[in-house]
Design a protein around this motif. Structure first.
Motif, PDB file in Angstrom:
ATOM      1  N   ALA A 195      18.674  42.881  27.870  1.00 51.53           N
ATOM      2  CA  ALA A 195      18.550  44.176  27.182  1.00 51.53           C
ATOM      3  C   ALA A 195      18.227  43.972  25.704  1.00 51.53           C
ATOM      4  CB  ALA A 195      19.853  44.952  27.332  1.00 51.53           C
ATOM      5  N   LEU A 196      18.781  42.884  25.138  1.00 50.80           N
ATOM      6  CA  LEU A 196      18.609  42.626  23.704  1.00 50.80           C
ATOM      7  C   LEU A 196      17.145  42.374  23.335  1.00 50.80           C
ATOM      8  CD1 LEU A 196      20.806  41.980  21.292  1.00 50.80           C
ATOM      9  CD2 LEU A 196      20.001  39.657  21.610  1.00 50.80           C
ATOM     10  N   THR A 197      16.397  41.749  24.235  1.00 55.57           N
ATOM     11  CA  THR A 197      15.016  41.348  23.917  1.00 55.57           C
ATOM     12  C   THR A 197      13.977  42.254  24.591  1.00 55.57           C
ATOM     13  OG1 THR A 197      15.133  39.794  25.761  1.00 55.57           O
ATOM     14  CG2 THR A 197      15.527  38.898  23.569  1.00 55.57           C
ATOM     15  N   ALA A 198      14.458  43.230  25.382  1.00 54.19           N
ATOM     16  CA  ALA A 198      13.522  44.031  26.190  1.00 54.19           C
ATOM     17  C   ALA A 198      12.444  44.697  25.337  1.00 54.19           C
ATOM     18  CB  ALA A 198      14.300  45.065  26.993  1.00 54.19           C
ATOM     19  N   ASP A 203       6.216  44.273  23.897  1.00 56.07           N
ATOM     20  CA  ASP A 203       5.006  44.277  23.071  1.00 56.07           C
ATOM     21  C   ASP A 203       4.157  43.060  23.475  1.00 56.07           C
ATOM     22  OD1 ASP A 203       3.123  43.783  21.128  1.00 56.07           O
ATOM     23  OD2 ASP A 203       4.493  44.060  19.429  1.00 56.07           O
ATOM     24  N   PRO A 204       2.952  43.295  24.050  1.00 56.57           N
ATOM     25  CA  PRO A 204       2.147  42.176  24.568  1.00 56.57           C
ATOM     26  C   PRO A 204       1.832  41.119  23.510  1.00 56.57           C
ATOM     27  CG  PRO A 204       1.167  44.297  25.152  1.00 56.57           C
ATOM     28  CD  PRO A 204       2.313  44.593  24.246  1.00 56.57           C
ATOM     29  N   ASP A 205       1.579  41.559  22.259  1.00 53.46           N
ATOM     30  CA  ASP A 205       1.264  40.582  21.198  1.00 53.46           C
ATOM     31  C   ASP A 205       2.481  39.701  20.918  1.00 53.46           C
ATOM     32  OD1 ASP A 205      -1.279  41.504  20.947  1.00 53.46           O
ATOM     33  OD2 ASP A 205      -0.799  42.876  19.284  1.00 53.46           O
ATOM     34  N   PHE A 206       3.648  40.331  20.901  1.00 52.43           N
ATOM     35  CA  PHE A 206       4.862  39.556  20.628  1.00 52.43           C
ATOM     36  C   PHE A 206       5.145  38.591  21.772  1.00 52.43           C
ATOM     37  CE2 PHE A 206       9.356  38.604  20.194  1.00 52.43           C
ATOM     38  CZ  PHE A 206       9.407  38.257  18.854  1.00 52.43           C
ATOM     39  N   ARG A 207       4.969  39.078  23.008  1.00 50.66           N
ATOM     40  CA  ARG A 207       5.200  38.205  24.170  1.00 50.66           C
ATOM     41  C   ARG A 207       4.256  36.992  24.115  1.00 50.66           C
ATOM     42  NH1 ARG A 207       7.522  38.119  29.319  1.00 50.66           N
ATOM     43  NH2 ARG A 207       8.531  40.096  29.006  1.00 50.66           N
TER      44      ARG A 207
END
Ligand SMILES: NC(=O)c1ccc[n+]([C@@H]2O[C@H](COP(=O)([O-])OP(=O)(O)OC[C@H]3O[C@@H](n4cnc5c(N)ncnc54)[C@H](OP(=O)(O)O)[C@@H]3O)[C@@H](O)[C@H]2O)c1
Length: 254
Positions: A195-198, A203-207
């Protein structure tokens, strides 16, 4: 020649407290410790989530004891830990992240993150360690820190500050508690799907940025911390204190 005795990874007969044990990494740690034989108490604020966690565990024949506790309330921490038996193992997993650019960080967000990640972890540890010492328990205290306790990250000035502080706290605690045989270490995960990182990982760029930095090419799962937490809690890690165990897929290797 003497034959080396294989150290035990078993936690049978041990009592463990896991803060933030109702979900995410804390719940996985609690399940892992229970699997290894420990009697486990899980602490969090929301009673319903705690009960859902204990029910899920009970369905798999694992008993977790729920404890409703706001760890930012030091008086409450003291009352609750005094009412429970002394613990052999403490896992501090409860934590908070509020990511924003350094120049935009508000006092409120700074205080909220530090209140739980550093201040509450400090005083829970102090109380639990005092009971360990009184009961002559050579225990193990494990802070769930982060790779962000070792490197910087974008929009993570407060989070990084809180986790770097935890790394310093670990070393200072290890120095003072070593004479009691109490070991203190951190476990430092990379990005784990919880849940903390969801919202960050949505965000596709962040992933993409995350996957480029994790050398193993995948984000972490809660299962990735289960072996490491049992190891640090067990006699197999008997000479390890003041250390950080990276569970970061190689992020900090470069
Ligand atoms: N997920 C990751 O990628 C990642 C990576 C590196 C490090 N970490 C660290 O791992 C730890 C756990 O993260 P997570 O992803 O599992 O988080 P999470 O899914 O958001 O779970 C947080 C847990 O902490 C509890 N909690 C929050 N505030 C509390 C308070 N004041 N008193 C008592 N319990 C409280 C929550 O329950 P209630 O809300 O009911 O209280 C919940 O059980 C954190 O310290 C985090 O910084 C996470």
């Amino acid at each position: 020649m003497t034959f080396p005795q294989m150290p035990s990874f078993s936690l049978h007969g041990k009592r463990a407290l896991v803060t933030g044990g109702s979900r995410g990494l804390g719940f996985a740690c609690a399940v892992a410790l229970a699997h290894a034989g420990a009697q486990v108490w899980i602490a969090a604020r929301d009673r319903q989530t705690l009960e859902a966690a204990t029910t899920l565990a009970a369905e798999r024949d694992l008993r977790l004891h729920p404890v409703v506790l706001d760890i930012t309330d030091v008086a409450q921490v003291e009352a609750v830990t005094d009412a429970l038996p002394a613990f052999d193992i403490l896992v501090n997993s409860a934590g908070l992240a509020r990511h924003e650019p350094f120049l935009a960080v508000s006092e409120a967000n700074f205080d909220a993150v530090m209140a739980i990640n550093l201040r509450a972890t400090f005083f829970v540890s102090q109380r639990v360690a005092a009971r360990m010492r009184e009961a002559c328990i050579a225990g193990s205290i494990i802070h769930i820190s982060s790779q962000m306790g070792h490197v910087g990250g974008p929009k993570r000035s407060v989070y990084c500050a809180s986790k770097f502080a935890l790394e310093g706290l670990t070393k200072a605690m290890a120095l003072e508690l070593g004479e009691d045989g109490i070991r203190v270490n951190t476990l430092c995960p990379t990005f784990i799907e919880t849940a903390l990182t969801a919202s960050s990982l949505a965000d596709p760029d962040f992933r993409r940025y995350v996957l480029e930095n994790i050398k193993l090419g995948r984000t972490g799962t809660v299962e990735d911390v289960m072996g490491p937490v049992v190891f640090l809690a067990s006699g197999a890690a008997g000479m390890i204190t003041g250390s950080a165990l990276m569970v970061d897929g190689g992020w900090t290797a470069s």
